[in-house]
Design an enzyme around this catalytic site. Structure first.
Site, PDB file in Angstrom:
ATOM      1  N   ILE A  79       0.832  -1.199   0.000  1.00 23.24           N
ATOM      2  CA  ILE A  79       0.000   0.000   0.000  1.00 23.24           C
ATOM      3  C   ILE A  79       0.868   1.251   0.000  1.00 23.24           C
ATOM      4  CG2 ILE A  79      -1.651   1.330   1.364  1.00 23.24           C
ATOM      5  CD1 ILE A  79      -2.886  -1.310   2.254  1.00 23.24           C
ATOM      6  N   CYS A  80       0.696   2.092  -1.031  1.00 22.12           N
ATOM      7  CA  CYS A  80       1.412   3.363  -1.171  1.00 22.12           C
ATOM      8  C   CYS A  80       2.927   3.118  -1.094  1.00 22.12           C
ATOM      9  CB  CYS A  80       0.923   4.368  -0.121  1.00 22.12           C
ATOM     10  SG  CYS A  80       1.519   6.057  -0.400  1.00 22.12           S
ATOM     11  N   GLN A  81       3.618   3.732  -0.145  1.00 18.19           N
ATOM     12  CA  GLN A  81       5.051   3.485   0.002  1.00 18.19           C
ATOM     13  C   GLN A  81       5.321   2.000   0.226  1.00 18.19           C
ATOM     14  OE1 GLN A  81       6.841   4.725   3.685  1.00 18.19           O
ATOM     15  NE2 GLN A  81       8.724   5.392   2.674  1.00 18.19           N
ATOM     16  N   GLY A 103       3.783  -0.296  -1.190  1.00 18.76           N
ATOM     17  CA  GLY A 103       3.786  -0.891  -2.514  1.00 18.76           C
ATOM     18  C   GLY A 103       5.149  -0.796  -3.170  1.00 18.76           C
TER      19      GLY A 103
END
Length: 355
Positions: free
Chosen positions: A148-150, A152
């Site tokens: 998720i986000c960073q 990811g």
């Protein structure tokens, strides 16, 4: 004639309604119970330093768990309970409902003892040991990753460096091209002297990052939403929902200095996924080393990770099975909106179950 048609009776009624909402709102705020977040039952199964690895309990009536566990890798900059913010708005619950055996890494709150931690420590250290724990506990060679986000970006790095341990990779609102023209955060970071910041402060304060993110949309994120809050004040449930979001927004851990330095330089300033040069543990990260199926999910109204920043992943891996899912919402709505509960988590579960 006065250019604006003002009717005293309507103005009086508006003022009375406004006063009533404020009065009811004060009562609701004073009587509000502790704001609960992270609502799904879970068990700590592994810990190391500040990190805790949680396994979520399978709810009654859920389908039999899939044999390959799903490990959620969240960002360092916020707390992971955004994925489980309340009963009816929970990515975790949605994944459990599709039969996923869900684990999540909680990074905790770094302090000065963690200042020297590097990206290598996080990727080849913490994440790798969590993956190995799951492989041993479930008797499997590979696990599923959801970044998720960073987180990811961390999952992309991990999957490139350890392709033999990842069966399927899901990325959500994950930056890949860090220099798209509409990336306000990237534009802001380009001229920051990150060496001076880390050398001066050690760890980067979470409060500093909070105000950086808020400054990207100052009117809507620091002004308008509090004006609009008046319309919610007479509804206790809406007040609690608002306070849950406020709690999450301002609950930001400090960032381990050396990790923050490397992440800003390698990605925001040097665009490392596209240009190369990211080296962890003596090995360069090359997304072409990712061969597993990839599901790349992004939000079309995301102001922190613009859609094109995520779309850039297409063609960068060697995966013969690449899928994109575009969600009509924002960076947070992709987890907490009612539409996301109906569309995003079921799609993730279906995609994983088919592989």
């Amino acid at each position: 004639m006065f250019p604006i048609d003002i009717r005293p009776d309507k103005l009086t009624q508006e003022m009375l309604d406004y006063s009533r909402k404020l009065g009811q709102g004060m009562e609701n705020l004073l009587n509000a119970e502790a704001i609960d977040t992270g609502v799904s039952p879970k068990q700590a199964v592994y810990s190391e330093d500040k990190l805790v690895l949680y396994r979520y309990d399978r709810p009654e009536g859920a389908p039999e768990a899939q044999p390959v566990p799903l490990l959620i890798v969240y960002a360092l900059v916020n707390r992971p309970y955004m994925t489980d913010i309340q009963e009816d708005r929970s990515t975790i619950k949605g994944l459990l409902a599709t039969g996923q055996d869900v684990y999540l890494i909680d990074w905790g709150y770094p302090d000065q003892a963690d200042r020297a931690l590097t990206l290598d420590d996080y990727i080849n250290g913490y994440i790798d040991r969590c993956v190995d724990y799951l492989r041993e506990a479930h008797g499997v060679d590979k696990v599923n990753l959801l970044g998720i986000c960073q987180g990811g970006a961390f999952s992309l790095m991990y999957s490139a460096l350890h392709p033999d341990k990842v069966r399927n990779l899901v990325t959500m609102v994950t930056p890949v091209d860090f220099k798209t023209p509409d990336n306000l955060l990237s534009a802001w970071v380009q001229n920051v002297d990150i060496d001076l910041a880390v050398d001066t402060m050690g760890n980067i304060p979470g409060e500093l990052l909070n105000w950086t993110f808020l400054s990207l949309k100052p009117f809507s994120l620091t002004g308008q939403k509090y004006v609009n809050m008046v319309d919610l004040l007479d509804d206790p449930d809406k007040v609690k929902n608002f306070l849950r979001m406020e709690k999450w927004i301002f609950d930001s851990p400090d960032q381990a200095g050396e990790t923050f330095r490397q992440f800003i330089k390698d990605f925001y300033q040097n665009n490392g996924f596209l240009n190369g040069g990211v080296v962890l543990g003596g090995q360069e990260v090359d997304l072409k080393d990712i061969t597993c199926p990839v599901l790349n999910i992004f939000a079309l109204q995301d102001h922190l990770v613009p859609p094109d920043a995520s779309r850039a992943l297409k063609g960068l891996t060697s995966s013969p099975d690449y899928t994109e899912l575009a969600f009509p919402g924002g960076h947070i709505g992709i987890y907490v909106s009612g539409k996301a509960q109906k569309e995003v988590t079921p799609a993730i579960g279906k995609w994983l179950n088919e592989r």
